[in-house]
Structures are given as structure tokens and as C-alpha cells.
Write an enzyme that holds these catalytic residues in place. Structure first.
Site, PDB file in Angstrom:
ATOM      1  N   PHE A 246      89.773  11.908  85.395  1.00 30.96           N
ATOM      2  CA  PHE A 246      90.519  12.259  84.199  1.00 30.96           C
ATOM      3  C   PHE A 246      91.600  11.210  83.921  1.00 30.96           C
ATOM      4  CE2 PHE A 246      93.744  14.404  81.698  1.00 30.96           C
ATOM      5  CZ  PHE A 246      92.991  15.137  80.793  1.00 30.96           C
TER       6      PHE A 246
ATOM      7  N   LYS B  48      90.269  27.626  81.649  1.00 33.31           N
ATOM      8  CA  LYS B  48      90.848  26.325  81.988  1.00 33.31           C
ATOM      9  C   LYS B  48      92.202  26.468  82.668  1.00 33.31           C
ATOM     10  CE  LYS B  48      92.380  21.885  80.202  1.00 33.31           C
ATOM     11  NZ  LYS B  48      92.658  21.044  79.017  1.00 33.31           N
TER      12      LYS B  48
ATOM     13  N   HIS C 208      87.117  16.295  77.282  1.00 30.90           N
ATOM     14  CA  HIS C 208      87.180  15.015  77.993  1.00 30.90           C
ATOM     15  C   HIS C 208      86.372  15.069  79.289  1.00 30.90           C
ATOM     16  CE1 HIS C 208      90.222  13.677  75.181  1.00 30.90           C
ATOM     17  NE2 HIS C 208      90.927  14.762  75.430  1.00 30.90           N
TER      18      HIS C 208
ATOM     19  N   PRO D 247      89.073  22.326  86.063  1.00 31.75           N
ATOM     20  CA  PRO D 247      89.412  22.626  84.670  1.00 31.75           C
ATOM     21  C   PRO D 247      88.539  21.782  83.743  1.00 31.75           C
ATOM     22  CG  PRO D 247      91.373  22.135  85.984  1.00 31.75           C
ATOM     23  CD  PRO D 247      90.189  21.716  86.781  1.00 31.75           C
TER      24      PRO D 247
END
Length: 236
Positions: A190, A113, A135, A131
Site C-alpha cells: 500500500f 474495512k 487501491h 483492509p
């Protein structure tokens, strides 16, 4: 540890002594000890990784220029590939991403990540670097996959954490849905999950997000209950 960028007579209420420094180069940072990074900079457990990474960049890569090469080589190769067809250019671009990522994974404390974050935000790998965390995994499940159509998909494996196989699968979903724009899509989607952005989203989108979250909570509750039953049976 970097170069001072404010004059002696300059002051700033946000900084007690009114003095600011540039971000240090690897050479400058190599003068810092792990204890100094812990005590002065408040870096905690990360201090040892910074010391090791600095030494690796200097001793194994040859210094700061190697870091810049990871970015500039991309631009040069992209220009050279402009005469080939779109498929070949995309493949070459993906290979460059994997090269950058593998180099970053050599550094102490850097996992997939973090490597993808650095590749995406600092090394111009915005076409492929994604990444992945829980979530982002949930976004891929909720918006771009259908468990009824493919129950064997790793996205619906019931994992509690992001495994290497699942990590790659989530990246694949984003690359297929947003070819050459994965970083843009990742950042936008995101941010949309943050509570402060909820007022900007359409009602239907909010409804879908809330329904998905409710289903996730119910599934976790059922999994926890099943795990408790299994534990009870083993103890009997």
C-alpha cells in the site's frame, strides 16, 4: 476526557494551552455528549458513532477489559495451539481473526474495512486481517492475478466498488500469496503506491504500475462511453 499528562507549568508551542491528555477510556468517554464531540473535538458526523460505540462497549461488553480480551485471548490461544500441527494452528488462528472481526462489526459505524484496520493494527490479527479498498483491489489484480487465465475471477468482474464477495476474494489472494504475513505485505504494498515512495522503486516496477494505471483509465473511459450509449438508446 482522558487523564491530564502535562503539568501546569509545562508549555508546548504546538498546543495553544500546553496541556495534553491521555486517550480516554470508555468510562471517561461516556461522559462526553454527541454535541461536545462535534463542537469541541471536531468529529462531525462521527460523533454519534463514538457515543453509540462507547455505550455498547460499556453496556454490552462490560467495559475496557473486553477490548483488551480480544487481544490477550489471541496470545493465550496461540500458545496453547503450539503443540498441534501447522495446519490446525493456522485454522485456529483464522478462526480467532473471524471472531475478533465479528465483535468489531457489532460497533456503530464500523464496517469491514474499519474492522480489519482495528484488528490488524490494534488487536494483533496481522496474520489474516487485510483492509480492502479500491487501491488494494488494484494491487491484487495487477500483481497477483491474471485475467487471461481466469476471466471469471471476481477480481475482474468490472465492479465499480468493492462488494462483499470481491472483498473476500482480495483477502484470499493476499492470504494465499503471503501466508501469516498478510498485514506486513498489505502495508508495504500500500505504501509503495504513494507518490512520495516512487523514487525508491525499481524502474521496471514503476513501468508496470504506470502501464496498469493507463489500462485502467482506458477501461473506465470505455465503460463510461458504453454507459452513455445505453442511456441514449433508452431515451430514444
Amino acid at each position: 476526557y482522558g487523564d491530564r499528562i502535562t503539568d501546569d507549568d509545562e508549555s508546548n508551542h504546538d498546543n495553544d494551552d500546553g496541556v495534553y491528555y491521555s486517550f480516554p477510556s470508555p468510562e471517561q468517554l461516556s461522559r462526553a455528549t454527541e454535541q461536545e464531540l462535534r463542537d469541541v473535538c471536531g468529529l462531525g458526523y462521527r460523533a454519534k458513532y463514538i457515543v453509540k460505540t462507547t455505550r455498547h462497549v460499556l453496556d454490552e461488553w462490560g467495559g475496557e477489559s473486553a477490548l483488551m480480551d480480544l487481544r490477550t485471548a489471541t496470545a493465550a490461544t496461540t500458545s496453547a495451539a503450539s503443540t498441534s500441527n501447522a495446519m490446525e494452528e493456522e485454522d485456529a488462528s483464522l478462526q480467532r481473526y473471524w471472531h475478533v472481526r465479528e465483535k468489531l462489526l457489532e460497533l456503530a459505524g464500523v464496517g469491514p474495512k474499519v474492522a480489519d484496520c482495528v484488528a490488524m493494527f490494534s488487536l494483533d490479527q496481522d496474520a489474516h486481517a487485510i483492509p480492502v479498498d479500491v487501491h488494494v483491489w488494484n494491487i491484487a489484480k495487477r500483481d497477483y492475478s491474471n485475467e487471461d487465465d481466469n476471466a471469471e475471477d471476481p477480481l475482474f468482474s468490472g465492479q465499480k466498488s468493492v462488494t462483499p464477495k470481491l472483498y473476500q476474494r482480495v483477502q484470499q489472494v493476499f492470504r494465499q500469496k503471503f501466508p501469516n504475513k498478510t498485514a506486513w505485505a498489505h502495508s508495504l504494498l500500500f505504501v509503495a503506491e504513494l507518490p512520495s515512495f516512487r523514487p525508491t522503486l525499481p524502474p521496471q516496477i514503476l513501468k508496470e504500475m504506470d502501464e496498469f494505471k493507463k489500462r485502467e483509465q482506458e477501461e473506465k473511459k470505455q465503460q463510461k462511453g458504453q454507459a452513455k450509449k445505453n442511456t441514449t438508446k433508452k431515451s430514444e
